[in-house]
Design an enzyme around this catalytic site. Structure first.
Site, short mmCIF file in Angstrom:
data_model
loop_
_atom_site.label_atom_id
_atom_site.label_comp_id
_atom_site.label_asym_id
_atom_site.label_seq_id
_atom_site.Cartn_x
_atom_site.Cartn_y
_atom_site.Cartn_z
N PHE A 50 29.05 62.78 34.66
CA PHE A 50 28.91 61.49 33.91
C PHE A 50 30.14 60.88 34.32
O PHE A 50 31.32 61.32 34.44
CB PHE A 50 28.76 62.13 32.28
CG PHE A 50 27.59 62.91 31.91
CD1 PHE A 50 26.54 62.08 31.68
CD2 PHE A 50 27.59 63.97 32.00
CE1 PHE A 50 25.44 62.70 31.29
CE2 PHE A 50 26.53 64.91 31.53
CZ PHE A 50 25.17 64.23 31.20
N GLU A 51 29.87 59.67 34.09
CA GLU A 51 30.88 58.56 34.41
C GLU A 51 32.14 58.74 33.40
O GLU A 51 33.18 58.12 33.76
CB GLU A 51 30.35 57.23 34.25
CG GLU A 51 29.94 56.58 32.73
CD GLU A 51 29.08 55.55 32.66
OE1 GLU A 51 29.77 54.46 33.15
OE2 GLU A 51 27.85 55.64 32.72
N THR A 52 31.94 59.29 32.24
CA THR A 52 32.91 59.31 31.29
C THR A 52 33.89 60.38 31.58
O THR A 52 34.86 60.72 30.71
CB THR A 52 32.12 59.93 29.75
OG1 THR A 52 31.37 60.87 30.09
CG2 THR A 52 31.51 58.76 29.02
N GLY A 53 33.60 61.26 32.70
CA GLY A 53 34.54 62.23 33.31
C GLY A 53 34.33 63.58 33.23
O GLY A 53 34.98 64.46 33.56
N ASN B 99 32.25 49.39 34.34
CA ASN B 99 33.03 50.05 33.45
C ASN B 99 34.06 50.52 34.62
O ASN B 99 35.40 50.54 33.90
CB ASN B 99 32.20 51.54 33.25
CG ASN B 99 31.87 51.65 32.01
OD1 ASN B 99 32.48 50.97 31.06
ND2 ASN B 99 30.85 52.47 31.65
#
Lengths: 257, 317
Positions: A50-53, B99
């Protein structure tokens, strides 16, 4: 033939595009479910990212957004957004990443719009915007695109290019300075499309069961090559069983059965 | 410091504000509601992918300009409702980035650099379409003259790169983040994903941290490797249990699907939304009063399971 919904069909078709060793970049919604389905069915050694890490998230419950605390469970590590995107920008790791993206509009070369319909400064319809989609489409080797097949969505010219695909075809993408690779498949609720190796134009790869070629073409705003069309296999009973019972038992993403 | 004091001291009309969190998780909601309660106006807002916090500030009439990558709230609102209305009616000017670009812009601010390079967005309309027009940019010293800038790699083809996008630093007047833990001096520990909160905080002139728990400094310093932000970056620490509600706070509580679904429905109708603001924000004196309006059975259901960090098995329809 097993009984299934179109969203179930789309999810299973997308999961078949994911292979062991792929690092799968997931956005919100059906793309997460496709990644979960692949992991449970055909590609247990794929990595959900996920791009959120959250790296190699285990996903015991389907997340409602990429920031959902459910993506944090059992991950190999928690990084920052900058770290997550850097893994995609770095060609050593980015070349293993498969991105899954959705959009409001798609053109012949798989360029995508998820920002506005109408004029950017004065839009008729405003969508959420890029999120990480522009980054993923700029960096990674291969993207899978989810779209509803509608004339207003498959357009000759995008209102706004959020995410670059093959740009104007041939070698225009690499000439512009973007990564090798680009969109590899477009999965819709009626048919699957791929891109020619040379021209990078979209072509019809196959229609879903009980969908005619004419019905597909009637729902597009541009012409595509149809000479390579072959049937798309429906989901197997075992694929459906895993999707329904293991991936989304609340049918949060799959919707009504 | 109390929240109302921190907001009145650091958040001013027309200020450049950045809020942490990501879509449905760890938005500094108590602070957002207090900003609305204090009727702040003309805010220039920054976020990367933010859902509830951004949408409520816009709906509260606080925001004139927004720089963002994504305004959605997962399944609850694929496009944030008040955001969409404000953009389509022309009340809100938006500058879109990706982002990664937004994260790097905060990182540049945190590092004291004017810009950072990135390889995303070449040929996209993120590069070609500007929300703030050149003349407006030049007349406002708090906005860079260029949205971004594309250059040839000055090192030739080094690192197999021909072109780069330079994205300008963000230097907010104030950043607000919500953390699980802090000490009274402002050293911060975030559990779970930190998103871009730390870069957002480091880039800002002033930082307000709201937190679930305030602990003794000695306790935080037993494991300094788990802390992300040193005390000298932080201007105000506010102890605020449930301070991210109705978004999630990993290890403490989940997002509240009931609240987020109700909010979306209120937000879709201007009159219902006005009644919502009145009932939940203007008529509550603080966050504790706001929380006391929420049905207890709903709050009990979102308590985090210590094994997973979220409310395992929560009905999220």
């Amino acid at each position: 033939m097993a009984d299934f919904t179109l969203r179930e069909m789309m999810t299973v078709v997308a999961s078949r595009e994911i292979h062991d060793g792929d690092i799968v970049f997931c956005g919100t919604g059906i793309s997460m479910l496709a990644a979960m389905a692949a992991k449970h069915i055909s590609a247990p050694e794929s990595i959900i990212f996920f791009e959120t890490g959250a790296i190699d998230a285990q996903l015991e419950e389907v997340p409602m957004a990429v920031s959902d605390s459910r993506v944090m469970l059992g991950a190999a590590m928690h990084g920052s957004l900058s770290e997550a995107f850097a893994f995609m920008q770095n060609p050593n790791t980015g070349s293993k990443v498969v991105g899954i993206l959705g959009a409001a509009q798609c053109d012949l070369y798989g360029n995508l719009n998820s920002t506005v319909i109408g004029d950017y400064a004065n839009p008729d319809i405003r969508f959420p915007g890029s999120g990480g989609a522009c980054d993923v489409s700029s960096f990674v080797r291969r993207t899978i695109v989810f779209m509803q097949l509608e004339k207003r969505r498959f357009v000759p010219r995008l209102d706004y290019m959020t995410s670059p695909g093959w740009l104007k075809g041939y070698t225009s993408r690499t000439a512009a300075g973007l990564s090798q690779g680009g969109p590899s498949v477009v999965i819709t609720d009626k048919a699957v499309f791929r891109f020619d190796e040379i021209t990078r134009k979209m072509y019809l790869d196959g229609c879903f069961p009980d969908v005619s070629r004419q019905e597909v073409l009637d729902n597009m705003g541009f012409k595509v090559d149809v000479t390579r069309e072959k049937p798309v296999a429906p989901p197997h009973a075992c694929e459906l069983e895993i999707l329904r019972s293991r991936c989304d038992p609340q049918r949060l993403i799959l919707g009504p059965s | 410091m109390s929240l109302d004091h921190a907001i009145s001291r650091f958040v001013h009309d027309g200020c450049h504000l950045s809020i942490g969190g990501f879509t449905v998780n760890r938005n500094p909601m108590a602070a957002v509601y207090e900003i609305i309660r204090q009727k702040k106006r003309g805010i220039h807002l920054y976020a990367h992918s933010n859902g509830q916090g951004v949408d409520e500030l816009i709906g509260g009439g606080c925001v004139d300009r927004l720089e963002i990558a994504y305004a959605g709230n997962g399944r609850f609102a694929p496009t944030c409702v008040r955001f969409r209305k404000a953009v389509e009616s022309g009340e809100l000017v938006v500058e879109d980035y990706s982002n990664f670009q937004m994260s790097l812009r905060f990182t540049a601010g945190a590092m004291g650099l004017p810009f950072l390079p990135v390889k995303s967005g070449i040929e996209s309309d993120i590069a070609n379409q500007w929300g703030f027009k050149p003349a407006a940019r030049r007349s406002d010293e708090k906005i860079p003259d260029l949205k971004l800038c594309i250059i040839d790699n000055p090192f030739g083809r080094w690192a197999d790169t021909t072109r780069l996008v330079l994205v300008p630093a963000i230097e907010p007047d104030v950043s607000i983040i919500h953390a699980q833990t802090a000490d009274s001096s402002g050293t911060v520990r975030i559990d779970g994903l930190a998103f871009t909160d730390i870069e957002q905080a480091k880039a800002a002139r002033h930082v307000i941290v709201t937190c679930e728990t305030i602990v003794d400094t000695r306790q935080l310093r037993k494991q300094p490797e788990r802390n992300q932000l040193p005390f000298f970056c932080v201007d105000a620490v506010v102890h605020l249990p449930m301070g991210a509600y109705p978004t999630a706070c990993y290890g403490h509580y989940d997002y509240d699907p009931g609240y987020l679904n109700d909010y979306r429905n209120y937000a879709q109708n201007d009159e219902h939304h006005r009644n919502y603001l009145d009932r939940y924000i203007f008529k509550t004196k603080d966050h504790a009063a706001f929380i006391s309006l929420q049905p207890l059975h709903r709050l009990n259901k979102i308590k985090a399971d210590p094994d997973t960090g979220y409310a395992t098995g929560l009905n999220r329809l």
